[in-house]
Design an enzyme around this catalytic site. Structure first.
Site, mmCIF file in Angstrom:
data_model
loop_
_atom_site.group_PDB
_atom_site.id
_atom_site.type_symbol
_atom_site.label_atom_id
_atom_site.label_comp_id
_atom_site.label_asym_id
_atom_site.label_seq_id
_atom_site.Cartn_x
_atom_site.Cartn_y
_atom_site.Cartn_z
ATOM 1 N N HIS A 95 0.829 -1.217 0.000
ATOM 2 C CA HIS A 95 0.000 0.000 0.000
ATOM 3 C C HIS A 95 0.861 1.263 0.000
ATOM 4 C CE1 HIS A 95 -3.598 -2.411 0.534
ATOM 5 N NE2 HIS A 95 -3.081 -2.992 1.590
ATOM 6 N N SER A 133 -10.205 -8.649 0.959
ATOM 7 C CA SER A 133 -11.337 -7.766 0.654
ATOM 8 C C SER A 133 -12.642 -8.427 1.072
ATOM 9 C CB SER A 133 -11.372 -7.437 -0.838
ATOM 10 O OG SER A 133 -10.246 -6.684 -1.224
ATOM 11 N N LEU A 239 -11.554 0.964 -4.528
ATOM 12 C CA LEU A 239 -10.146 0.600 -4.729
ATOM 13 C C LEU A 239 -9.716 0.942 -6.143
ATOM 14 C CD1 LEU A 239 -7.517 -0.970 -3.839
ATOM 15 C CD2 LEU A 239 -8.537 -2.932 -5.012
ATOM 16 N N ILE A 266 -13.123 1.132 4.702
ATOM 17 C CA ILE A 266 -12.275 -0.013 4.374
ATOM 18 C C ILE A 266 -11.034 0.429 3.607
ATOM 19 C CG2 ILE A 266 -12.159 -2.220 3.126
ATOM 20 C CD1 ILE A 266 -15.164 -2.503 3.516
ATOM 21 N N ASP A 269 -6.363 2.098 4.334
ATOM 22 C CA ASP A 269 -4.956 1.752 4.129
ATOM 23 C C ASP A 269 -4.410 2.339 2.831
ATOM 24 O OD1 ASP A 269 -6.371 0.066 2.477
ATOM 25 O OD2 ASP A 269 -5.631 -1.790 3.369
ATOM 26 N N ARG A 279 -7.104 10.180 9.979
ATOM 27 C CA ARG A 279 -6.088 9.417 10.707
ATOM 28 C C ARG A 279 -6.528 7.963 10.807
ATOM 29 N NH1 ARG A 279 -8.774 12.099 14.997
ATOM 30 N NH2 ARG A 279 -9.366 10.771 16.753
ATOM 31 N N ALA A 299 -6.802 0.070 9.673
ATOM 32 C CA ALA A 299 -6.200 -0.303 8.387
ATOM 33 C C ALA A 299 -5.998 -1.810 8.226
ATOM 34 C CB ALA A 299 -4.868 0.417 8.209
#
Length: 371
Positions: A95, A133, A239, A266, A269, A279, A299
């Site tokens: 990531h 996922s 995503l 979700i 990250d 945050r 995350a």
């Protein structure tokens, strides 16, 4: 090849990159596997399970990194950067679009960074991201239902309602693997579910998959604003492989939500899709409130269900790990296009365009980097 399996050190990350069965498969191929002491305990695998599978157990973190290939679950933390070395294969979730320090450390040390999340098949599916996922998507609806409870800071709504009382309203932004699995659980809980996506074909697929039991809406700023405002639970499940997540829900939209509504991001990250999830939270301290809305921004969500997650991840990653170990990274990447798309860093070069754009760094295409 010598392969190292470190113990994960991220907050409440209880997964481990390989199960004993995965270790056994690699050892049977003639490879050496070194496992850090207690690495599997969070997933209920004992050290003896690994030794019986053919692994060696080591006590020191430095030993498990002094190998040809390190397999992890989550991206290395700063205290692990000291173990980076030229030519080390790091096979894990990276990531990098949201990790500038890590990216620079990988480049400076000429680490071969292969990210699970950007391995991509010809049909554009992400085989190493899909299992997590699925887990995160299913968890998101359960978590949202939990934090809608009054004592958890929510508005005190039961998603399924009861006779004579309206169901809770759930909006899911993104109709991919995570969003689809979130919808399955939200429907199972009895909620009124809406899925937003930018792809009309995907919306049709979701209509067919759920037999009309979900509302499907084109994702655009106006529709997002209306759905967010009207929802008790909003799940962010967008995503773009390798790239930073798009900011789709503005602070003004969140301000329009009712006190005690819940957001589960979700995509945190990869930076998150909510302007207000500024945050990352942890399993120890999973939520915070902004404008009266509960924000869940952990995350490593699948780390909370490590036994399921570890086995699912092992099933997906093992065939690729075997190719890397048996052929060496260069030939494995050249022979397998899907695996080559997982390559993010090599020889000090950044080979993922989405990461390069997110961090404003120079980019080298994969084909050139592998010559």
């Amino acid at each position: 090849m010598i392969i190292g399996i470190p113990k994960e050190i991220k907050n409440n990350e209880n997964r481990v990159s390989l199960s004993p069965s995965g270790v056994h498969a690699l050892v049977e191929q003639g490879h050496t596997v070194i496992v850090e002491k207690s690495a599997g305990l969070g997933s209920y695998f004992e050290d003896v399970d690994y030794t019986e599978a053919g692994a060696s157990i080591v006590n020191e973190q430095a030993e498990v990194w002094n190998v040809d290939m390190v397999m992890k679950v989550k991206e290395p933390l700063e205290e692990e950067f000291q173990y980076f070395k030229e030519g080390l294969i790091l096979f894990t979730y990276l990531h990098l679009a949201n990790e500038e320090k890590l990216t620079r450390a990988l480049l400076e040390n000429k680490v071969v960074g292969i990210a699970y999340e950007t391995v991509q098949l010809p049909d554009r599916t992400l085989p190493l991201l899909t299992p997590m996922s699925e887990v995160a998507g299913r968890m998101s609806a359960q978590i949202g239902a939990e934090f809608l409870q009054k004592y958890k800071g929510g508005m005190g709504i039961l998603l399924g309602g009861v006779p004579g009382v309206s169901k809770g309203r759930v909006s899911i932004i993104g109709g991919g693997q995570a969003g689809t699995n979130a919808a399955k659980i939200a429907l199972g809980l009895g909620a009124d579910v809406t899925i937003l996506d930018v792809n009309p074909k995907r919306l049709q697929e979701l209509e067919d998959l759920f037999d009309g039991r979900v509302h499907t809406i084109m994702s655009n700023p106006l529709n997002i604003e209306q759905c967010v405002k009207d929802s008790d639970l909003v799940i962010g499940a967008v995503l773009i492989p390798g790239a930073k997540a798009p900011n789709l829900v503005t602070e003004d939209m969140v301000k329009e939500m009712r006190d005690g509504a819940v957001i589960v991001d979700i995509a945190i990250d990869q930076g998150g899709i909510f302007e207000t999830t500024d945050r990352i939270s942890t399993h120890d301290d999973p939520t915070y409130k902004k404008h009266g809305v509960v924000h869940y921004a952990v995350a490593n969500m699948p780390g909370a269900v490590p036994r399921t997650s570890t086995i699912a991840l092992n099933n997906a990653t093992l065939p690729y790990a075997q190719q890397l170990a048996s052929k060496g990274y260069l030939k494995a990447l050249q022979d397998n296009h899907a695996l080559s798309l997982g390559l993010n860093t090599i020889n000090g070069e950044l080979t993922n365009k989405g990461v390069a754009e997110a961090l404003n760094l120079s980019y080298t295409d994969i084909e050139s980097a592998l010559k």
